[in-house]
Design a protein around this motif. Structure first.
Motif, PDB file in Angstrom:
ATOM      1  N   LEU A 248       0.828  -1.207   0.000  1.00  0.00           N
ATOM      2  CA  LEU A 248       0.000   0.000   0.000  1.00  0.00           C
ATOM      3  C   LEU A 248       0.864   1.259   0.000  1.00  0.00           C
ATOM      4  CD1 LEU A 248      -2.923  -0.882   2.463  1.00  0.00           C
ATOM      5  CD2 LEU A 248      -2.952  -0.837  -0.039  1.00  0.00           C
ATOM      6  N   LEU A 249       1.929   1.252   0.798  1.00  0.00           N
ATOM      7  CA  LEU A 249       2.818   2.411   0.840  1.00  0.00           C
ATOM      8  C   LEU A 249       3.469   2.652  -0.520  1.00  0.00           C
ATOM      9  CD1 LEU A 249       4.587   1.914   4.300  1.00  0.00           C
ATOM     10  CD2 LEU A 249       2.948   3.700   3.694  1.00  0.00           C
ATOM     11  N   VAL A 250       3.953   1.584  -1.138  1.00  0.00           N
ATOM     12  CA  VAL A 250       4.594   1.713  -2.455  1.00  0.00           C
ATOM     13  C   VAL A 250       3.583   2.186  -3.491  1.00  0.00           C
ATOM     14  CG1 VAL A 250       5.629   0.402  -4.355  1.00  0.00           C
ATOM     15  CG2 VAL A 250       6.445   0.082  -2.019  1.00  0.00           C
ATOM     16  N   GLY A 251       2.370   1.628  -3.450  1.00  0.00           N
ATOM     17  CA  GLY A 251       1.339   2.055  -4.393  1.00  0.00           C
ATOM     18  C   GLY A 251       1.001   3.524  -4.253  1.00  0.00           C
ATOM     19  N   LEU A 252       0.861   3.987  -3.022  1.00  0.00           N
ATOM     20  CA  LEU A 252       0.518   5.397  -2.782  1.00  0.00           C
ATOM     21  C   LEU A 252       1.687   6.314  -3.143  1.00  0.00           C
ATOM     22  CD1 LEU A 252      -1.393   5.053   0.610  1.00  0.00           C
ATOM     23  CD2 LEU A 252      -2.373   5.638  -1.618  1.00  0.00           C
ATOM     24  N   ILE A 253       2.903   5.915  -2.766  1.00  0.00           N
ATOM     25  CA  ILE A 253       4.073   6.742  -3.080  1.00  0.00           C
ATOM     26  C   ILE A 253       4.255   6.856  -4.586  1.00  0.00           C
ATOM     27  CG2 ILE A 253       6.603   6.809  -2.984  1.00  0.00           C
ATOM     28  CD1 ILE A 253       6.371   5.598  -0.166  1.00  0.00           C
ATOM     29  N   ASP A 254       4.101   5.740  -5.293  1.00  0.00           N
ATOM     30  CA  ASP A 254       4.268   5.756  -6.741  1.00  0.00           C
ATOM     31  C   ASP A 254       3.204   6.620  -7.416  1.00  0.00           C
ATOM     32  OD1 ASP A 254       5.575   4.393  -9.209  1.00  0.00           O
ATOM     33  OD2 ASP A 254       3.431   4.119  -9.520  1.00  0.00           O
ATOM     34  N   THR A 255       1.947   6.452  -7.001  1.00  0.00           N
ATOM     35  CA  THR A 255       0.851   7.172  -7.658  1.00  0.00           C
ATOM     36  C   THR A 255       0.847   8.654  -7.301  1.00  0.00           C
ATOM     37  OG1 THR A 255      -0.471   5.147  -7.571  1.00  0.00           O
ATOM     38  CG2 THR A 255      -1.627   7.179  -8.056  1.00  0.00           C
ATOM     39  N   LEU A 256       0.931   8.953  -6.016  1.00  0.00           N
ATOM     40  CA  LEU A 256       0.941  10.350  -5.598  1.00  0.00           C
ATOM     41  C   LEU A 256       2.210  11.054  -6.060  1.00  0.00           C
ATOM     42  CD1 LEU A 256      -0.471  10.028  -1.968  1.00  0.00           C
ATOM     43  CD2 LEU A 256      -1.599  11.089  -3.919  1.00  0.00           C
ATOM     44  N   ALA A 282       9.880  11.131  -9.713  1.00  0.00           N
ATOM     45  CA  ALA A 282       8.760  10.280  -9.306  1.00  0.00           C
ATOM     46  C   ALA A 282       9.085   8.810  -9.490  1.00  0.00           C
ATOM     47  CB  ALA A 282       7.512  10.655 -10.105  1.00  0.00           C
ATOM     48  N   SER A 283       9.779   8.472 -10.581  1.00  0.00           N
ATOM     49  CA  SER A 283      10.114   7.069 -10.837  1.00  0.00           C
ATOM     50  C   SER A 283      11.147   6.536  -9.858  1.00  0.00           C
ATOM     51  CB  SER A 283      10.638   6.913 -12.269  1.00  0.00           C
ATOM     52  OG  SER A 283      11.854   7.628 -12.442  1.00  0.00           O
ATOM     53  N   MET A 284      11.836   7.445  -9.140  1.00  0.00           N
ATOM     54  CA  MET A 284      12.859   7.028  -8.182  1.00  0.00           C
ATOM     55  C   MET A 284      12.333   6.957  -6.753  1.00  0.00           C
ATOM     56  SD  MET A 284      15.811   9.563  -9.651  1.00  0.00           S
ATOM     57  CE  MET A 284      16.828   9.351  -8.192  1.00  0.00           C
ATOM     58  N   LEU A 285      11.150   7.488  -6.491  1.00  0.00           N
ATOM     59  CA  LEU A 285      10.700   7.674  -5.111  1.00  0.00           C
ATOM     60  C   LEU A 285      10.602   6.367  -4.331  1.00  0.00           C
ATOM     61  CD1 LEU A 285       7.969  10.465  -5.448  1.00  0.00           C
ATOM     62  CD2 LEU A 285      10.244  10.637  -4.421  1.00  0.00           C
ATOM     63  N   ILE A 286      10.065   5.305  -4.967  1.00  0.00           N
ATOM     64  CA  ILE A 286       9.908   4.052  -4.213  1.00  0.00           C
ATOM     65  C   ILE A 286      11.266   3.448  -3.857  1.00  0.00           C
ATOM     66  CG2 ILE A 286       7.622   3.542  -5.138  1.00  0.00           C
ATOM     67  CD1 ILE A 286       8.942   1.544  -7.041  1.00  0.00           C
ATOM     68  N   TYR A 287      12.279   3.688  -4.705  1.00  0.00           N
ATOM     69  CA  TYR A 287      13.606   3.159  -4.418  1.00  0.00           C
ATOM     70  C   TYR A 287      14.302   4.004  -3.341  1.00  0.00           C
ATOM     71  CZ  TYR A 287      12.461   0.790  -8.733  1.00  0.00           C
ATOM     72  OH  TYR A 287      11.802   0.053  -9.694  1.00  0.00           O
ATOM     73  N   ILE A 288      14.028   5.309  -3.358  1.00  0.00           N
ATOM     74  CA  ILE A 288      14.536   6.172  -2.289  1.00  0.00           C
ATOM     75  C   ILE A 288      13.905   5.768  -0.961  1.00  0.00           C
ATOM     76  CG2 ILE A 288      14.586   8.547  -1.422  1.00  0.00           C
ATOM     77  CD1 ILE A 288      14.651   9.472  -4.361  1.00  0.00           C
ATOM     78  N   PHE A 289      12.606   5.482  -1.005  1.00  0.00           N
ATOM     79  CA  PHE A 289      11.910   5.039   0.210  1.00  0.00           C
ATOM     80  C   PHE A 289      12.483   3.714   0.709  1.00  0.00           C
ATOM     81  CE2 PHE A 289       8.135   2.765   2.060  1.00  0.00           C
ATOM     82  CZ  PHE A 289       8.107   3.487   3.243  1.00  0.00           C
ATOM     83  N   MET A 290      12.739   2.789  -0.214  1.00  0.00           N
ATOM     84  CA  MET A 290      13.331   1.500   0.162  1.00  0.00           C
ATOM     85  C   MET A 290      14.694   1.705   0.818  1.00  0.00           C
ATOM     86  SD  MET A 290      14.321  -1.795  -2.239  1.00  0.00           S
ATOM     87  CE  MET A 290      15.615  -0.878  -3.094  1.00  0.00           C
TER      88      MET A 290
END
Length: 308
Positions: A248-256, A282-290
């Motif tokens: 859910l976090l990845v989905g929201l981070i990617d979409t928002l 935006a395309s990097m955000l989920i990897y930054i979060f990881m």
């Protein structure tokens, strides 16, 4: 950003998140219990979509096609486990990566031979084709809302199975110490087969549910597999609860992020530069979060320690 656009992005993120969870749930159990790196897990997602398309063409009923597709995806997953994957469990990770990557290439080409290289589509089931008035300015498709609800139900059911049943107890024990479980007399190979087949069915279920929303095409599961690995790393390998929350976090981070990143860059750069930098960021955000999660919690948010 208006409230209506924000609500749309949150719902789209939740929908993307539950699809990621259905893929990541099986993947995290296979990796957590078996220590097996299965790069071919994404093809199960693709197979689920293509099987649903095939059975819909035969039966004319989406829900019958969904059921038949699930059963067939389970059978194919078990066949792959028996014929190929079980011979790789005792091999090193490099052998597993090479073998499962070869399966990706083979299945993608097989799909092109059977259904052609073009894209296919499935119409939304008529009973779920309406839209729901959420606000004065927002009509949201019922089918997309149904995806979110079904994903939550499956997550709750899977959590109960893993935490409240004997099979779930063995899965949790196997994720913690598979050698000890085997030493206590449990047929660990049979447990591996159950876990693998169930994981393949979940991935096929995700593909079937996604088929009316996205186009069906060869290789459609490859990119999602990378994101699914991000999900299980963030959530904690072997953890169902972690996989659900992380998805859910990845989905929201990617979409928002795809909307907010450009808006944020507009505060710093001119419009032309912001429109170039925003999508890249935006395309990097989920990897930054990881990376941030791993820095503070190297084992993930909810590492599997005898409980999931």
């Amino acid at each position: 950003m208006t409230f209506t656009l924000l609500l749309i992005q949150i719902l789209n993120g939740a929908q993307y998140g539950v699809l990621l969870f259905l893929i990541a749930a099986g993947l995290t159990l296979v990796f957590g219990v078996m220590g097996f790196i299965n790069l071919a897990h994404g093809v199960q997602y693709m197979i689920g979509a293509y099987l649903t398309f095939m059975f819909l063409s035969i039966t004319g009923n989406f829900f019958v096609a969904l059921l038949l597709g699930l059963i067939t995806a389970l059978v194919l997953g078990l066949a792959l486990e028996v014929l190929i994957f079980r011979h790789l469990y005792d091999r090193d990770h490099l052998d597993q990566v090479l073998a499962t990557f070869g399966i990706i290439l083979f299945v993608n080409e097989a799909v092109k031979v059977i259904w052609g290289p073009g894209t296919l589509t499935i119409p939304t089931p008529e009973i779920l084709s309406a839209s729901l008035q959420l606000t004065d300015n927002l009509l949201y498709p019922v089918y997309r809302l149904s995806l979110i609800v079904v994903g939550i139900i499956v997550a709750a059911g899977l959590y109960l199975i893993v935490t409240k049943t004997r099979v779930g107890m063995l899965i949790r024990a196997g994720a913690t110490n598979a050698d000890m479980v085997s030493a206590l007399g449990v047929n660990i190979r049979r447990l591996f087969t159950i876990v693998f087949g169930f994981g393949a069915m979940l991935a096929g279920f995700a593909g079937a549910l996604a088929a009316p929303v996205f186009t069906i095409e060869p290789g459609m599961g490859d990119d999602l597999l990378i994101v699914a690995f991000v999900v299980i790393i963030i959530g904690g390998i072997g953890s169902i609860r972690g996989a659900f929350i992380a998805a859910l976090l990845v989905g929201l981070i990617d979409t928002l992020g795809r909307t907010l990143a450009t808006d944020a860059m507009n505060l710093i750069f001119d419009a032309s530069a912001a429109n170039q930098i925003g999508p890249s960021l935006a395309s990097m955000l989920i990897y930054i979060f990881m990376a941030a999660v791993l820095f503070f919690r190297p084992q993930g948010l909810f590492p599997a320690r005898g409980a999931v």
